[in-house]
Enzyme design. Structure first.
Site, short mmCIF file in Angstrom:
data_model
loop_
_atom_site.label_atom_id
_atom_site.label_comp_id
_atom_site.label_asym_id
_atom_site.label_seq_id
_atom_site.Cartn_x
_atom_site.Cartn_y
_atom_site.Cartn_z
N LYS A 31 -45.17 68.60 25.81
CA LYS A 31 -44.39 67.79 26.77
C LYS A 31 -43.09 67.34 26.13
CE LYS A 31 -44.86 63.61 24.71
NZ LYS A 31 -43.80 62.92 24.05
N ASP A 161 -51.04 59.86 25.23
CA ASP A 161 -50.47 61.03 25.92
C ASP A 161 -51.53 62.00 26.44
OD1 ASP A 161 -47.88 60.19 25.50
OD2 ASP A 161 -47.55 61.43 23.72
O1 C5P Z 1 -51.75 56.43 21.58
P1 C5P Z 1 -51.30 57.10 20.35
O2 C5P Z 1 -52.40 57.24 19.33
O3 C5P Z 1 -50.59 58.38 20.58
O4 C5P Z 1 -50.21 56.14 19.70
C1 C5P Z 1 -49.76 56.27 18.39
C2 C5P Z 1 -49.15 54.95 17.95
O5 C5P Z 1 -47.94 54.69 18.68
C3 C5P Z 1 -50.04 53.75 18.23
O6 C5P Z 1 -50.87 53.48 17.14
C4 C5P Z 1 -49.03 52.63 18.42
O7 C5P Z 1 -48.62 52.14 17.16
C5 C5P Z 1 -47.83 53.33 19.04
N1 C5P Z 1 -47.79 53.20 20.50
C6 C5P Z 1 -47.40 52.00 21.07
N2 C5P Z 1 -47.39 51.87 22.42
C7 C5P Z 1 -47.73 52.90 23.22
C8 C5P Z 1 -48.11 54.14 22.67
C9 C5P Z 1 -48.14 54.25 21.30
O8 C5P Z 1 -47.08 51.03 20.36
N3 C5P Z 1 -47.71 52.74 24.54
#
Ligand code: C5P
Length: 334
Positions: A31, A161
């Site tokens: 994406k 995601d």
């Molecule tokens: O959800 P994901 O594991 O992909 O997110 C990676 C990191 O990005 C999270 O640990 C967080 O620190 C940050 N993040 C965030 N807010 C979001 C998505 C991700 O702060 N909406």
């Protein structure tokens, strides 16, 4: 690497033999973010976002196969990807085993084979796409008949995601990124992606740094958050998407995380400048980067943009990919 889970009883093994081996091959598209706006903080430590997500046909190929041993095995043709329980695809299989222990006992373990085409730690959701493919594939192998919403609910436990990657196409993503509203299909445009192969940006670092610098401008009341997300939904970018107006979409690209990643990595800022000086519809960093993409009306235009940037930055570490925007998420090929 095969990681043992728990013993299968003999009844399960007999049942498994009755079912025989099953395997599925799936396509897991990357994406890009046409819009990424950070609205505020969440009580779970994440950020409230308003994003426009778009699938592209640069995709990993995943093959899943039932194993007659009780294990999750990950194989990948890229040494950059972990083949153990740190791999998000492994975590997706482990989540399915935990959610459906009886079915797991019936069918046995899973081998996950990943042909990596999406650059790693690039802001293109490669790991999330792999996890989404594993959820979809195990649902098929185990004949669970889960709905897309149920698969997305499981995906949200793995990463923000993953729910988008299950459905793909074009969507507004709010909340943590897991609340999705489909947008009109957009597949008439092409994209040139460029990333320094040796450069990786941690998503957690990018959000943490953004919070450190910009939290004073965060929206805190729920009504304000809802209103801002609604404004993105009815705003000019979504209108341009509905009209398939590439020139307008190119002008309206937006990503708050550029404010922290570009100053920290001047070569990414230079890459974006190089794209800006070409005949592109618009250029932007994707997600938390460091991939920069440039939109084009056609494949020849994308190729021309790529050649122009290669001339300005003749660095062998800089990798290029050309892809078309696509309307599909995880697809089964056989
Ligand atoms: O959800 P994901 O594991 O992909 O997110 C990676 C990191 O990005 C999270 O640990 C967080 O620190 C940050 N993040 C965030 N807010 C979001 C998505 C991700 O702060 N909406």
């Amino acid at each position: 690497m095969g990681c043992p889970l728990r013993p299968v009883n003999s009844f399960a093994l007999i049942k498994f033999k009755t079912f025989g081996m099953r395997s599925y091959s799936l396509i897991a598209p990357a994406k890009i973010n046409l819009h990424l706006e950070i609205l505020g903080d969440r009580s779970d430590g994440y950020h409230e976002l308003a994003m426009v997500m778009q699938s592209i046909d640069l995709a990993d190929h995943i093959t899943l196969r039932s194993l007659d041993i009780d294990a999750i095995r990950v194989r990948c043709d890229s040494s950059e990807v972990p083949d153990d329980s740190n791999n998000l695809a492994y975590k997706a299989a482990a989540l399915m085993f935990q959610q459906f222990p009886d079915v797991f006992a019936q069918y046995g373990g899973i081998e996950i084979n990943i042909q990596k085409r999406i650059p790693v730690a690039a802001g293109l959701a490669g790991g999330s796409a792999n996890a989404a493919a594993v959820l979809v594939g195990i649902d098929l192998i185990w004949q669970l008949g889960l709905t897309q919403a149920e698969l997305q609910g499981l995906g949200a436990q793995l990463g923000s995601d993953v729910p988008f990657c299950v459905a793909g196409g074009t969507a507004l993503a709010t909340g943590r990124g897991e609340e999705l509203s489909p947008l009109p299909d957009l597949d008439n445009l092409y994209v040139v992606l460029a990333k320094y192969r040796s450069l990786e940006v941690s998503t957690a670092w990018a959000y943490k740094t953004y919070r450190h610098l910009f939290s004073s401008s965060y929206i805190s009341d729920p009504k304000g958050l809802e209103a801002r997300a609604a404004r993105v939904h009815s705003g000019p970018l979504v209108q341009a998407i509905a009209r398939r107006n590439g020139a307008k979409i190119g002008q309206l690209l937006y990503n708050d995380l550029e404010k922290v990643v570009l100053p920290a990595h001047p070569q990414v800022a230079q890459l974006k400048n190089a794209f800006s000086s070409t005949n592109t519809l618009g250029t932007m960093m994707s997600g938390s980067g460091p991939t920069v993409f440039a939109l084009a009306e056609s494949r020849p235009q994308a190729e021309e943009i790529q050649e122009q940037v290669k001339k300005v930055i003749p660095d062998p570490d800089l990798g290029f990919w050309i892809a078309q925007l696509t309307t599909s998420g995880i697809r089964v090929t056989q």
